[in-house]
Design an enzyme around this catalytic site. Structure first.
Site, mmCIF file in Angstrom:
data_model
loop_
_atom_site.group_PDB
_atom_site.id
_atom_site.type_symbol
_atom_site.label_atom_id
_atom_site.label_comp_id
_atom_site.label_asym_id
_atom_site.label_seq_id
_atom_site.Cartn_x
_atom_site.Cartn_y
_atom_site.Cartn_z
ATOM 1 C CG HIS A 150 -7.007 0.849 5.766
ATOM 2 N ND1 HIS A 150 -6.641 2.177 5.638
ATOM 3 C CD2 HIS A 150 -8.005 0.813 6.662
ATOM 4 C CE1 HIS A 150 -7.396 2.902 6.453
ATOM 5 N NE2 HIS A 150 -8.231 2.108 7.079
ATOM 6 C CG ASP A 184 -13.932 -3.502 9.840
ATOM 7 O OD1 ASP A 184 -13.628 -2.699 8.943
ATOM 8 O OD2 ASP A 184 -14.573 -3.187 10.849
HETATM 9 C C1 SDX Z 1 -12.646 0.541 7.363
HETATM 10 O O1 SDX Z 1 -10.701 4.780 5.675
HETATM 11 C C2 SDX Z 1 -10.681 4.287 6.857
HETATM 12 O O2 SDX Z 1 -9.866 4.686 7.693
HETATM 13 C C3 SDX Z 1 -11.709 3.170 7.132
HETATM 14 C C4 SDX Z 1 -11.595 2.510 8.506
HETATM 15 C C5 SDX Z 1 -11.970 3.471 9.623
HETATM 16 O O3 SDX Z 1 -11.564 3.209 10.772
HETATM 17 O O4 SDX Z 1 -12.757 4.438 9.377
HETATM 18 O O5 SDX Z 1 -10.276 2.033 8.705
HETATM 19 C C6 SDX Z 1 -12.578 1.334 8.620
HETATM 20 O O6 SDX Z 1 -13.472 0.826 6.523
HETATM 21 C C7 SDX Z 1 -11.617 -0.547 7.135
HETATM 22 C C8 SDX Z 1 -11.758 -1.218 5.724
HETATM 23 C C9 SDX Z 1 -12.885 -2.235 5.817
HETATM 24 N N1 SDX Z 1 -13.190 -2.790 4.487
HETATM 25 C C10 SDX Z 1 -12.861 -4.047 4.164
HETATM 26 O O7 SDX Z 1 -12.234 -4.833 4.886
HETATM 27 C C11 SDX Z 1 -13.419 -4.492 2.807
HETATM 28 C C12 SDX Z 1 -12.309 -5.210 2.023
HETATM 29 N N2 SDX Z 1 -11.324 -4.236 1.655
HETATM 30 C C13 SDX Z 1 -11.380 -3.624 0.341
HETATM 31 O O8 SDX Z 1 -12.671 -3.426 -0.135
HETATM 32 C C14 SDX Z 1 -10.409 -2.463 0.163
HETATM 33 O O9 SDX Z 1 -9.209 -2.888 0.645
HETATM 34 C C15 SDX Z 1 -10.737 -1.123 0.777
HETATM 35 C C16 SDX Z 1 -12.088 -0.632 0.374
HETATM 36 C C17 SDX Z 1 -10.656 -1.188 2.253
HETATM 37 C C18 SDX Z 1 -9.673 -0.140 0.256
HETATM 38 O O10 SDX Z 1 -9.874 -0.024 -1.094
HETATM 39 P P1 SDX Z 1 -8.919 0.942 -1.988
HETATM 40 O O11 SDX Z 1 -7.972 1.709 -1.157
HETATM 41 O O12 SDX Z 1 -9.795 1.715 -2.910
HETATM 42 O O13 SDX Z 1 -8.050 -0.096 -2.745
HETATM 43 P P2 SDX Z 1 -8.466 -0.766 -4.111
HETATM 44 O O14 SDX Z 1 -9.883 -1.251 -4.037
HETATM 45 O O15 SDX Z 1 -8.080 0.148 -5.218
HETATM 46 O O16 SDX Z 1 -7.534 -2.072 -4.099
HETATM 47 C C19 SDX Z 1 -6.193 -1.989 -4.552
HETATM 48 C C20 SDX Z 1 -5.911 -3.364 -5.134
HETATM 49 C C21 SDX Z 1 -6.987 -3.805 -6.145
HETATM 50 O O17 SDX Z 1 -6.353 -4.688 -7.046
HETATM 51 P P3 SDX Z 1 -5.966 -4.082 -8.555
HETATM 52 O O18 SDX Z 1 -7.255 -3.469 -9.095
HETATM 53 O O19 SDX Z 1 -4.896 -3.061 -8.287
HETATM 54 O O20 SDX Z 1 -5.514 -5.309 -9.296
HETATM 55 O O21 SDX Z 1 -5.945 -4.342 -4.068
HETATM 56 C C22 SDX Z 1 -7.017 -5.254 -4.306
HETATM 57 C C23 SDX Z 1 -7.964 -4.630 -5.315
HETATM 58 O O22 SDX Z 1 -8.614 -5.629 -6.083
HETATM 59 N N3 SDX Z 1 -7.686 -5.447 -3.027
HETATM 60 C C24 SDX Z 1 -8.112 -6.621 -2.557
HETATM 61 C C25 SDX Z 1 -8.667 -6.332 -1.296
HETATM 62 N N4 SDX Z 1 -8.572 -5.022 -1.050
HETATM 63 C C26 SDX Z 1 -7.969 -4.475 -2.123
HETATM 64 N N5 SDX Z 1 -8.065 -7.876 -3.079
HETATM 65 C C27 SDX Z 1 -8.618 -8.837 -2.306
HETATM 66 N N6 SDX Z 1 -9.168 -8.644 -1.094
HETATM 67 C C28 SDX Z 1 -9.217 -7.408 -0.553
HETATM 68 N N7 SDX Z 1 -9.751 -7.195 0.659
#
Ligand code: SDX
Length: 431
Positions: free
Chosen positions: A308, A366
Site C-alpha cells: 500500500h 483487497d
Molecule cells: C487499494 O490509495 C489507497 O488508499 C488505495 C486503497 C483505497 O481504499 O482507496 O487502499 C485501495 O488500491 C489497495 C491497494 C490494492 N492494490 C494491490 O493490492 C496491488 C498490489 N500492490 C502493489 O501494486 C502496490 O503495493 C501498490 C500499487 C498498492 C502500491 O504501490 P506503490 O506505493 O507505488 O509502491 P511501489 O510499487 O513503489 O512498491 C515499492 C516496492 C517495489 O519494490 P522496489 O522497486 O523498491 O524494489 O515494493 C514492491 C515493489 O516492487 N512491491 C511489491 C508489492 N507491492 C509493492 N512486491 C510484491 N508484491 C506486491 N504486492
C-alpha cells in the site's frame, strides 16, 4: 490547519525563499509551495504524489505507520463493529454521527431514491452480455448526467444534496442490474422495506420464480464490507473525482471517472486480481514459488492484495476483513474454504519473509474481501463493482468538501519537460 510562524528555507542559486509550514490536526506538517514558481521560478517534482498534499480535508485520516484509519475521527474498527453503512455515509457527508431522527430521515431519503429512470434500462441492453460489470457501471453512471438534469448544477447546494443522495441510493441498483444483465436474468427492482445491504443482495440473487429471504449473516457481512470500503483519503480514484470536478463538471460524470480509475488492478481491481491469484496458487505447497516470483524484480508478478502507498503496517480494514472472513465462512459452514486457507498461509509466509518486512508490505483491504464475496455467491467480476458502490459516498463527500471550499481552483499540474526544444518544420522532401 494551524497557521504557524515556522518556515522552510529554500536556497536556489543564491536566492532564499521562506515557505510557510502548516501543522495539521494529525499527520505530517506541510510546506506551502503555492508561491514557489512565482517567487522561485521552479516546480517541485513528485510523480505519483508520494510526498504531495493535494488538498485540505477533514473527512478521513490514515496513519500509515500505525495502521490506523479514522473517518471524521472515528476508528474504522469501531465503525465496522458498532455502526452501519448508511450511518457511516451520514458521518462522511455531514461530519457528525446522526441522532435517531436524523438517521431515520437520511435512510428514508436514500431508500425512496433507489429506482433508476425506467428509460435507463435501455443503456444496459446496449452492452454485450459478457461486458465486465465495471464497464457497464462506468457507462450507466456517466449516462445519469443525461437523465438527471436537476442535480447537475454544482453551485446550487440543494442540487448538490440531491446528487449526493441519488448516487448513494442508485449505485446498488446499477451494480445489481449490471450483474443481472451479465447472467441473463431479469432485473430485480429495489424494495423500500429492506435495509441497504439486504436490498442489494436481493437485487443480485433473487429470481421471479421463487421467494428470496435475505440471510441476515450475509446482510451484516455485506454492510460491513460497504463500511470498510467507504472512503480512504486522497487515493487514486478520489483524486480523479476531485480533479475532474475541479473544472466544474457535473458530479454524475465525475463519479463515472472515479469508477474508471478504481477499476485498475493496482487499485480497486486488486480484489478480483487477488482471488484469481489465490485460484492460480491453488494449493498451500505452491505458495513458495509465487513468493519467489513476487520478490523477483524482473518478474512483473506481484502479490495482489499486498502492499500500500500509505500503510506501512497492517491495513486496519484487512484486519477486520480477515475476522469477518472467519466469521462468515464459519457461519456458512465453509470454514475449510481452500482459498481462505491459501490466503492465510500466504500471509503467514510473506510476513515472515525479509523482502516483505523490509518493504513493509502487508495485506491490504483487497486481500481477504474476495474470499468473503465469493463465499457469499458473487463471481469475481462483481468484486470491484461492490468496491465502487461502497466508495461512492467517499467520492461524493470529498467532492462536496472541495466544491464548498471557497479556495477551490481548477487542478492543473505542471511537468518536468524532457522533449525537444524549439525547432523549425522540415518539408517532407527534405527529411
Ligand atoms: C487499494 O490509495 C489507497 O488508499 C488505495 C486503497 C483505497 O481504499 O482507496 O487502499 C485501495 O488500491 C489497495 C491497494 C490494492 N492494490 C494491490 O493490492 C496491488 C498490489 N500492490 C502493489 O501494486 C502496490 O503495493 C501498490 C500499487 C498498492 C502500491 O504501490 P506503490 O506505493 O507505488 O509502491 P511501489 O510499487 O513503489 O512498491 C515499492 C516496492 C517495489 O519494490 P522496489 O522497486 O523498491 O524494489 O515494493 C514492491 C515493489 O516492487 N512491491 C511489491 C508489492 N507491492 C509493492 N512486491 C510484491 N508484491 C506486491 N504486492
Amino acid at each position: 490547519m494551524a497557521e504557524t510562524q515556522r518556515t522552510a528555507r529554500l536556497e536556489i542559486d543564491g536566492k532564499t525563499l521562506d515557505l510557510p509550514i502548516y501543522s495539521p490536526t494529525a499527520g505530517p506538517d506541510v510546506i506551502d509551495i503555492r508561491n514557489l514558481y512565482s517567487e522561485g521560478n521552479v516546480f517541485t517534482y513528485d510523480p505519483g504524489f508520494t510526498s504531495t498534499a493535494a488538498c485540505d480535508s477533514s473527512i478521513t485520516f490514515i496513519d500509515g505507520a500505525r495502521g490506523e484509519l479514522l473517518h471524521r475521527g472515528y476508528p474504522i474498527d469501531q465503525l465496522a463493529e458498532k455502526s452501519h453503512y448508511l450511518e457511516v455515509c451520514y458521518l462522511l457527508l455531514y461530519g457528525k454521527l446522526p441522532n435517531a431522527d436524523q438517521i431515520e430521515d437520511f435512510e428514508n431519503r436514500v431508500t425512496t431514491h433507489t429506482m433508476l429512470h425506467e428509460q435507463m434500462v435501455n443503456f444496459f441492453r446496449g452492452f454485450r452480455r459478457d461486458a465486465h460489470p465495471m464497464a457497464i457501471m462506468v457507462g450507466v453512471v456517466g449516462a445519469m448526467s443525461a437523465f438527471y438534469h436537476d442535480s447537475t448544477d454544482i453551485n446550487d447546494p440543494w442540487q448538490r444534496e440531491v446528487a449526493s443522495i441519488r448516487l448513494i441510493a442508485k449505485m446498488p441498483t446499477i451494480a445489481a442490474w449490471a450483474y443481472k444483465y451479465s447472467t441473463g436474468q431479469p432485473f430485480v427492482y429495489p424494495r423500500n422495506d429492506l435495509d441497504y445491504a439486504s436490498n442489494f443482495l436481493r437485487m443480485c440473487f433473487s429470481v421471479p420464480t421463487e421467494d428470496y429471504q435475505v440471510n441476515p449473516i450475509l446482510s451484516r457481512a455485506m454492510d460491513r464490507i460497504f463500511i470498510l470500503h467507504a472512503d480512504h483519503e486522497q487515493n487514486a480514484s478520489t483524486s480523479t473525482v476531485r480533479l475532474a470536478s475541479s473544472s466544474g463538471a457535473n458530479p454524475l460524470a465525475c463519479i463515472a471517472a472515479g469508477i474508471a480509475c478504481l477499476w485498475g488492478p493496482s487499485h480497486g481491481g486488486a480484489n478480483q486480481a487477488c482471488l484469481e491469484m489465490l485460484e492460480e496458487i491453488g494449493e498451500v505447497d505452491r505458495i513458495p514459488a509465487f513468493i519467489t516470483r513476487a520478490k523477483d524484480r524482473n518478474d512483473p508478478f506481484r502479490l495482489m492484495g499486498f502492499g500500500h502507498r500509505v500503510y506501512k503496517n497492517l491495513d486496519p480494514r484487512a484486519k477486520v476483513m480477515k475476522q469477518s472472513a472467519d466469521e462468515v465462512l464459519g457461519l456458512l459452514g465453509v470454514e475449510k474454504n481452500k482459498k481462505l486457507q491459501v490466503a492465510k498461509e500466504l500471509e503467514r509466509i510473506a510476513l515472515e519473509d525479509d523482502y516483505f518486512a523490509e518493504k513493509k508490505l502487508f495485506p491490504n483491504v483487497d486481500f481477504y474481501s474476495g474470499v468473503i464475496l465469493e463465499a457469499m455467491g458473487f463471481n469475481t467480476s462483481m468484486f470491484t463493482p461492490i468496491f465502487a458502490l461502497s466508495r461512492t459516498v467517499g467520492w461524493i463527500s470529498q467532492w462536496k468538501e472541495m466544491i464548498e471550499d471557497p479556495a477551490m481552483k481548477i487542478g492543473r499540474p505542471r511537468q518536468l519537460y524532457s522533449g525537444n526544444t524549439r525547432r523549425d518544420y522540415v518539408d517532407v522532401e527534405d527529411r
